[in-house]
Design a protein around this motif. Sequence first.
Motif, mmCIF file in Angstrom:
data_model
loop_
_atom_site.group_PDB
_atom_site.id
_atom_site.type_symbol
_atom_site.label_atom_id
_atom_site.label_comp_id
_atom_site.label_asym_id
_atom_site.label_seq_id
_atom_site.Cartn_x
_atom_site.Cartn_y
_atom_site.Cartn_z
ATOM 1 N N ASP A 177 -61.870 6.795 -52.990
ATOM 2 C CA ASP A 177 -60.664 6.070 -52.583
ATOM 3 C C ASP A 177 -59.622 7.092 -52.166
ATOM 4 O O ASP A 177 -59.030 7.780 -53.008
ATOM 5 C CB ASP A 177 -60.164 5.197 -53.740
ATOM 6 C CG ASP A 177 -59.052 4.249 -53.293
ATOM 7 O OD1 ASP A 177 -58.524 4.447 -52.181
ATOM 8 O OD2 ASP A 177 -58.737 3.320 -54.069
ATOM 9 N N LEU A 178 -59.387 7.246 -50.876
ATOM 10 C CA LEU A 178 -58.450 8.230 -50.353
ATOM 11 C C LEU A 178 -57.032 7.915 -50.776
ATOM 12 O O LEU A 178 -56.245 8.800 -51.126
ATOM 13 C CB LEU A 178 -58.564 8.287 -48.820
ATOM 14 C CG LEU A 178 -57.652 9.292 -48.114
ATOM 15 C CD1 LEU A 178 -57.939 10.706 -48.614
ATOM 16 C CD2 LEU A 178 -57.820 9.200 -46.607
ATOM 17 N N ARG A 179 -56.675 6.640 -50.779
ATOM 18 C CA ARG A 179 -55.302 6.261 -51.138
ATOM 19 C C ARG A 179 -54.981 6.609 -52.593
ATOM 20 O O ARG A 179 -53.910 7.154 -52.883
ATOM 21 C CB ARG A 179 -55.116 4.767 -50.893
ATOM 22 C CG ARG A 179 -53.675 4.289 -51.147
ATOM 23 C CD ARG A 179 -53.557 2.816 -50.896
ATOM 24 N NE ARG A 179 -53.866 2.517 -49.488
ATOM 25 C CZ ARG A 179 -53.902 1.302 -48.995
ATOM 26 N NH1 ARG A 179 -53.676 0.247 -49.791
ATOM 27 N NH2 ARG A 179 -54.175 1.082 -47.709
ATOM 28 N N ALA A 180 -55.878 6.317 -53.530
ATOM 29 C CA ALA A 180 -55.633 6.613 -54.951
ATOM 30 C C ALA A 180 -55.558 8.115 -55.197
ATOM 31 O O ALA A 180 -54.733 8.601 -55.974
ATOM 32 C CB ALA A 180 -56.736 5.990 -55.811
ATOM 33 N N PHE B 243 -52.159 13.000 -56.480
ATOM 34 C CA PHE B 243 -51.642 14.343 -56.212
ATOM 35 C C PHE B 243 -50.146 14.303 -55.910
ATOM 36 O O PHE B 243 -49.416 15.247 -56.236
ATOM 37 C CB PHE B 243 -52.412 14.979 -55.052
ATOM 38 C CG PHE B 243 -53.742 15.520 -55.468
ATOM 39 C CD1 PHE B 243 -53.827 16.693 -56.219
ATOM 40 C CD2 PHE B 243 -54.921 14.887 -55.104
ATOM 41 C CE1 PHE B 243 -55.061 17.197 -56.610
ATOM 42 C CE2 PHE B 243 -56.154 15.374 -55.498
ATOM 43 C CZ PHE B 243 -56.231 16.542 -56.259
ATOM 44 N N ALA B 244 -49.675 13.213 -55.277
ATOM 45 C CA ALA B 244 -48.239 13.097 -55.029
ATOM 46 C C ALA B 244 -47.454 13.033 -56.333
ATOM 47 O O ALA B 244 -46.422 13.689 -56.514
ATOM 48 C CB ALA B 244 -47.970 11.854 -54.155
ATOM 49 N N LEU B 245 -47.930 12.227 -57.290
ATOM 50 C CA LEU B 245 -47.268 12.138 -58.604
ATOM 51 C C LEU B 245 -47.304 13.469 -59.332
ATOM 52 O O LEU B 245 -46.332 13.863 -59.995
ATOM 53 C CB LEU B 245 -47.919 11.030 -59.429
ATOM 54 C CG LEU B 245 -47.691 9.596 -58.925
ATOM 55 C CD1 LEU B 245 -48.495 8.605 -59.771
ATOM 56 C CD2 LEU B 245 -46.211 9.246 -58.953
ATOM 57 N N LEU B 246 -48.427 14.171 -59.252
ATOM 58 C CA LEU B 246 -48.534 15.474 -59.903
ATOM 59 C C LEU B 246 -47.550 16.461 -59.309
ATOM 60 O O LEU B 246 -46.905 17.247 -60.021
ATOM 61 C CB LEU B 246 -49.967 15.989 -59.772
ATOM 62 C CG LEU B 246 -50.265 17.336 -60.436
ATOM 63 C CD1 LEU B 246 -50.008 17.239 -61.946
ATOM 64 C CD2 LEU B 246 -51.705 17.767 -60.180
ATOM 65 N N LEU C 160 -44.685 15.701 -57.805
ATOM 66 C CA LEU C 160 -43.347 15.326 -58.257
ATOM 67 C C LEU C 160 -43.074 15.812 -59.688
ATOM 68 O O LEU C 160 -41.972 16.277 -60.007
ATOM 69 C CB LEU C 160 -43.186 13.801 -58.176
ATOM 70 C CG LEU C 160 -43.077 13.202 -56.767
ATOM 71 C CD1 LEU C 160 -43.047 11.681 -56.831
ATOM 72 C CD2 LEU C 160 -41.830 13.740 -56.056
ATOM 73 N N LEU C 161 -44.071 15.685 -60.565
ATOM 74 C CA LEU C 161 -43.898 16.139 -61.954
ATOM 75 C C LEU C 161 -43.675 17.642 -62.010
ATOM 76 O O LEU C 161 -42.795 18.131 -62.732
ATOM 77 C CB LEU C 161 -45.133 15.746 -62.777
ATOM 78 C CG LEU C 161 -45.109 16.173 -64.242
ATOM 79 C CD1 LEU C 161 -43.927 15.528 -64.963
ATOM 80 C CD2 LEU C 161 -46.416 15.790 -64.932
ATOM 81 N N LEU C 162 -44.419 18.376 -61.218
ATOM 82 C CA LEU C 162 -44.239 19.829 -61.207
ATOM 83 C C LEU C 162 -42.876 20.205 -60.656
ATOM 84 O O LEU C 162 -42.218 21.144 -61.143
ATOM 85 C CB LEU C 162 -45.350 20.478 -60.383
ATOM 86 C CG LEU C 162 -46.753 20.403 -61.000
ATOM 87 C CD1 LEU C 162 -47.786 20.989 -60.039
ATOM 88 C CD2 LEU C 162 -46.794 21.144 -62.327
ATOM 89 N N CYS C 163 -42.422 19.496 -59.616
ATOM 90 C CA CYS C 163 -41.090 19.770 -59.067
ATOM 91 C C CYS C 163 -39.995 19.488 -60.088
ATOM 92 O O CYS C 163 -39.024 20.240 -60.223
ATOM 93 C CB CYS C 163 -40.872 18.922 -57.808
ATOM 94 S SG CYS C 163 -41.880 19.436 -56.388
ATOM 95 N N ALA C 164 -40.177 18.357 -60.830
ATOM 96 C CA ALA C 164 -39.183 18.017 -61.855
ATOM 97 C C ALA C 164 -39.142 19.085 -62.949
ATOM 98 O O ALA C 164 -38.063 19.493 -63.399
ATOM 99 C CB ALA C 164 -39.491 16.641 -62.437
ATOM 100 N N LEU C 165 -40.304 19.545 -63.375
ATOM 101 C CA LEU C 165 -40.329 20.593 -64.393
ATOM 102 C C LEU C 165 -39.695 21.877 -63.868
ATOM 103 O O LEU C 165 -38.975 22.575 -64.589
ATOM 104 C CB LEU C 165 -41.774 20.844 -64.832
ATOM 105 C CG LEU C 165 -42.434 19.726 -65.645
ATOM 106 C CD1 LEU C 165 -43.896 20.064 -65.931
ATOM 107 C CD2 LEU C 165 -41.687 19.518 -66.968
ATOM 108 N N GLY C 166 -39.978 22.202 -62.616
ATOM 109 C CA GLY C 166 -39.379 23.406 -62.043
ATOM 110 C C GLY C 166 -37.878 23.304 -61.948
ATOM 111 O O GLY C 166 -37.158 24.262 -62.262
#
Length: 258
Positions: free
Chosen positions: A18-21, A26-29, A31-37
Amino acid sequence: MSTPARDLSRARRRRPFDLRATALYFALLALLLCALGLTARAAAAAFERRPAWIAVLCLVGTAAALAQRRRRHRRCAQRAAHRAAAALDAATRTAVEALEAPHPPGHSPVLPPETVTDGPPAAYDAGGAVDHDALDPDEFEQTIAALCERDGCSPVEVVGGAGDLGADILAVTPDGRRVVIQCKRYGATNRVGSEDLQRFGGTCYTVHEADVAVVVTTSGFTAPAAEYAELCGIVCVDRRALRAWSDNTGPAPWICQG
């Protein structure tokens, strides 16, 4: 030639890609890394601007964590203390109930060691006097030693046993004489013979330095034994004389030699 059938169940279990899932994951991951940074960058900037406040916040957080840990330990200790108190209370109630419970006939409660007294055993006949026939040899020696103490001897020492060389009791009379006593706990029909007297006579004066040598028995003496005792100056206390001494109706053995 036959073609092998495909495993349809295994094919059904495979999930299609499933390409969409996958893109959403990866988009959520990201965002989480950006928030932590960003959070780390903001914390570093704040530490550069106000390091004292950051240090205080760290200390407060550490103190809060330690306090929480101590509260958990305190609660565990309180629970353990409550359990120990409950167990002790249950054991106390059990012990009290056991002590207060009536004892069946023929049984008596066991006394603790500190309530057990030394001295001659309490064996009495129907007349209230000591029943010497009910005593074993060691108890008989203790009983004779108690008679010596009763009549004023001091000190009185029970020395009977292996290697005693014929002396079971050593005592000093009120007038200072040394008494050496041999005890013969025999049956009424087993009289003390001359060999017993000779063995005692060979040590009572030379080894134990007796001023008064005494042989006490619960039976009697043979004629040769009595003759030897008279020759050597040994006082013979037979069953009748022992009963009189014990009842205070007869003299102590050293009185006969006074």
